[in-house]
Design an enzyme around this catalytic site. Sequence first.
Site, short mmCIF file in Angstrom:
data_model
loop_
_atom_site.label_atom_id
_atom_site.label_comp_id
_atom_site.label_asym_id
_atom_site.label_seq_id
_atom_site.Cartn_x
_atom_site.Cartn_y
_atom_site.Cartn_z
N LYS A 145 0.83 -1.22 0.00
CA LYS A 145 0.00 0.00 0.00
C LYS A 145 0.86 1.26 0.00
O LYS A 145 0.65 2.16 -0.82
CB LYS A 145 -0.90 0.01 1.24
CG LYS A 145 -1.60 1.34 1.46
CD LYS A 145 -2.50 1.35 2.67
CE LYS A 145 -1.83 1.81 3.94
NZ LYS A 145 -1.79 3.26 4.17
N ASN A 146 1.81 1.33 0.93
CA ASN A 146 2.51 2.60 1.11
C ASN A 146 3.54 2.87 0.01
O ASN A 146 4.03 3.99 -0.11
CB ASN A 146 3.12 2.68 2.51
CG ASN A 146 2.03 2.85 3.57
OD1 ASN A 146 0.89 3.22 3.25
ND2 ASN A 146 2.36 2.56 4.82
N CYS B 141 -5.82 8.05 8.71
CA CYS B 141 -6.15 7.52 10.03
C CYS B 141 -5.78 8.52 11.12
O CYS B 141 -4.79 9.24 11.00
CB CYS B 141 -5.38 6.22 10.28
SG CYS B 141 -5.96 4.83 9.31
N ARG C 58 -0.43 14.77 12.90
CA ARG C 58 0.35 14.28 11.76
C ARG C 58 0.84 15.48 10.95
O ARG C 58 0.35 15.76 9.86
CB ARG C 58 -0.49 13.32 10.91
CG ARG C 58 -0.94 12.10 11.69
CD ARG C 58 -1.64 11.08 10.83
NE ARG C 58 -0.72 10.32 10.00
CZ ARG C 58 -1.07 9.28 9.24
NH1 ARG C 58 -2.32 8.89 9.22
NH2 ARG C 58 -0.19 8.65 8.52
N ASP D 222 3.45 0.21 12.30
CA ASP D 222 2.22 -0.33 11.70
C ASP D 222 1.94 -1.76 12.14
O ASP D 222 0.86 -2.30 11.88
CB ASP D 222 2.30 -0.25 10.17
CG ASP D 222 2.28 1.20 9.67
OD1 ASP D 222 1.93 2.09 10.47
OD2 ASP D 222 2.64 1.45 8.51
N ARG E 47 -9.15 0.09 3.48
CA ARG E 47 -8.17 1.03 2.91
C ARG E 47 -6.85 0.34 2.60
O ARG E 47 -6.11 0.80 1.72
CB ARG E 47 -7.91 2.17 3.89
CG ARG E 47 -9.11 3.03 4.12
CD ARG E 47 -8.85 4.00 5.20
NE ARG E 47 -7.75 4.87 4.77
CZ ARG E 47 -7.55 6.07 5.26
NH1 ARG E 47 -8.34 6.54 6.19
NH2 ARG E 47 -6.58 6.80 4.83
N1 EPU Z 1 6.54 13.99 11.37
C1 EPU Z 1 6.67 15.33 11.67
N2 EPU Z 1 6.68 16.21 10.64
C2 EPU Z 1 6.58 15.84 9.34
C3 EPU Z 1 6.45 14.47 9.04
C4 EPU Z 1 6.43 13.56 10.08
O1 EPU Z 1 6.76 15.71 12.84
O2 EPU Z 1 6.62 16.71 8.45
C5 EPU Z 1 6.54 12.99 12.45
C6 EPU Z 1 5.19 12.32 12.60
O3 EPU Z 1 4.32 13.07 13.43
C7 EPU Z 1 5.57 10.98 13.18
C8 EPU Z 1 6.94 10.69 12.58
O4 EPU Z 1 7.43 11.95 12.12
O5 EPU Z 1 5.72 11.08 14.57
C9 EPU Z 1 6.95 9.72 11.40
O6 EPU Z 1 5.98 10.11 10.44
P1 EPU Z 1 6.11 9.72 8.88
O7 EPU Z 1 6.20 10.99 8.12
O8 EPU Z 1 7.19 8.71 8.70
O9 EPU Z 1 4.70 9.06 8.61
P2 EPU Z 1 3.81 9.20 7.32
O10 EPU Z 1 4.67 9.34 6.11
O11 EPU Z 1 2.73 10.20 7.52
C10 EPU Z 1 3.84 6.68 6.74
C11 EPU Z 1 2.80 5.61 6.53
C12 EPU Z 1 2.18 5.22 7.87
C13 EPU Z 1 3.28 4.76 8.82
C14 EPU Z 1 4.37 5.83 8.94
C15 EPU Z 1 5.56 5.39 9.75
C16 EPU Z 1 2.03 6.18 4.33
C17 EPU Z 1 0.92 6.69 3.48
N3 EPU Z 1 1.78 6.13 5.63
O12 EPU Z 1 3.14 7.80 7.30
O13 EPU Z 1 1.35 4.12 7.58
O14 EPU Z 1 2.73 4.53 10.10
O15 EPU Z 1 4.85 6.19 7.62
O16 EPU Z 1 6.13 4.23 9.19
O17 EPU Z 1 3.06 5.79 3.84
C18 EPU Z 1 -0.54 2.77 7.72
O18 EPU Z 1 -0.15 2.22 6.67
O19 EPU Z 1 -1.50 2.35 8.41
C19 EPU Z 1 0.14 3.97 8.18
C20 EPU Z 1 -0.36 4.76 9.11
#
Ligand code: EPU
Length: 432
Positions: free
Chosen positions: A25-26, A120, A125, A309, A401
């Site tokens: 998915k990601n 979610c 976020r 995850d 999803r």
């Molecule tokens: N963070 C910040 N600022 C930013 C970006 C992130 O403070 O600009 C913080 C977040 O608050 C969090 C940490 O950094 O504490 C990591 O966040 P990350 O950006 O890695 O998460 P994401 O890209 O929003 C993706 C996956 C998530 C998964 C996380 C961590 C996608 C679409 N989503 O989210 O997947 O939990 O990486 O591996 O790729 C899921 O698949 O159910 C899911 C939630």
Amino acid sequence: MLGLEKFVINGGRPLVGEVTIGGAKNAAVAILPATVLAQGVCVIENLPSISDVNVSLRILAGMGVQISMVDKTTVRIDTTHLQPDAVPDDLCRQMRASYYFLGALLGRFGQAGVAMPGGCNLGPRPIDQHLKAFREMGAESGVENGRISLRAENGLQEAHIFFDMASVGATINAMLAAVRAQGTVILENVAKEPHVVDVANFLNTCGADVRGAGTDVIKIRGTQLMHGCEYSVIPDQIEAGTYMVGAALTGGNVLLRNVIPKHLEPISDKLEAAGASVEVLEDAIRVWRTGDILPVNIKTAPYPGYPTDMQALMGVLLSRAKGTSIITESVWESRFRYVDELARMGANVQVNGKVAVFEGVAELQAAPVRAPDLRAGAAIVMAALAANGVSEVDGIEYIDRGYENIVEKLTGLGADIRRVEFVQNNTVDQVV
Ligand code: EPU
């Protein structure tokens, strides 16, 4: 009255048999927006049949991109007539990964406007690191009426960007913009997840020059023209981990096909510590359990640490362990909301901020429960499969999803699970 669905699960049967894991998915939800960067036709294979992919394709279609399904898991995408101003806001608000259209459109057109992303509820976020990267490449950013807008008047420039934390989204978004920069962009303290590497591989197959994905530093030499390509998405690490936990939790024996065992190492390691057996084959992995579930401690961390995850799934397993386990969630603030649902099933878990203490119980009991988010929803389904009696799980739109054909896959492993429509008063209406 319309459209509400839930799972009805008669638990207590071990999961036994074979299951084929779908595309990640990601990775998929980043590669689909990334096709915007390629001026030509992309054929993307091994796409998972999940609603987040469906929404991504509808966003592309809304911008005038021509999309045709070649078969159930392969799509042909032609971005020749893409209109960058026509990004459908309502669809972008439905999923987190719509933020990848920011990087992709900025890279190709030097400007982008996308509604604030949904997704979610895992606590705050923020996307400050994404915006910081775009700004350091020379883009101006603003937020108006719930839309993020970006503009690089003189094109994207070379930059040396240090991220505050290893963020999957910020790393990928910065890569998407940087592949079309005028000069070299260096990204430091990046995320190393398999899907980050997969997106880099896709971009390189389209003619980009991205090096170092999978390490702490990524170096991107901007190129002015990227072409279409054929690309196959990697298998889903977390879908695989979900069935691995299912096999261990139910005392079953499952062979998972179409996996990359290397990506599953952090998951396999903790499963073995918890008393499961894991056999690694070339592109398959077998998980089974015959003895007790043993307590283990887990702290989530960016790859190659233990994936956040998988946290709820491991929590469900450890709720049945012989002893006390501690899970520390270090990535998201609100990822223990499944614990209340698990408590309805008889689990004994105390949460204090980012730490949860699991006192294992001998059995879980069936109950009406709710999926609080995607992964926690899958975890609750696994709990219901292991519980004695008939559980009803609602909120399953979250699960759809990210999990393709979950009812069919679990049924193939011997589970008794049905998807039913229901009306507001909770009367089961019909099997769908
Ligand atoms: N963070 C910040 N600022 C930013 C970006 C992130 O403070 O600009 C913080 C977040 O608050 C969090 C940490 O950094 O504490 C990591 O966040 P990350 O950006 O890695 O998460 P994401 O890209 O929003 C993706 C996956 C998530 C998964 C996380 C961590 C996608 C679409 N989503 O989210 O997947 O939990 O990486 O591996 O790729 C899921 O698949 O159910 C899911 C939630």
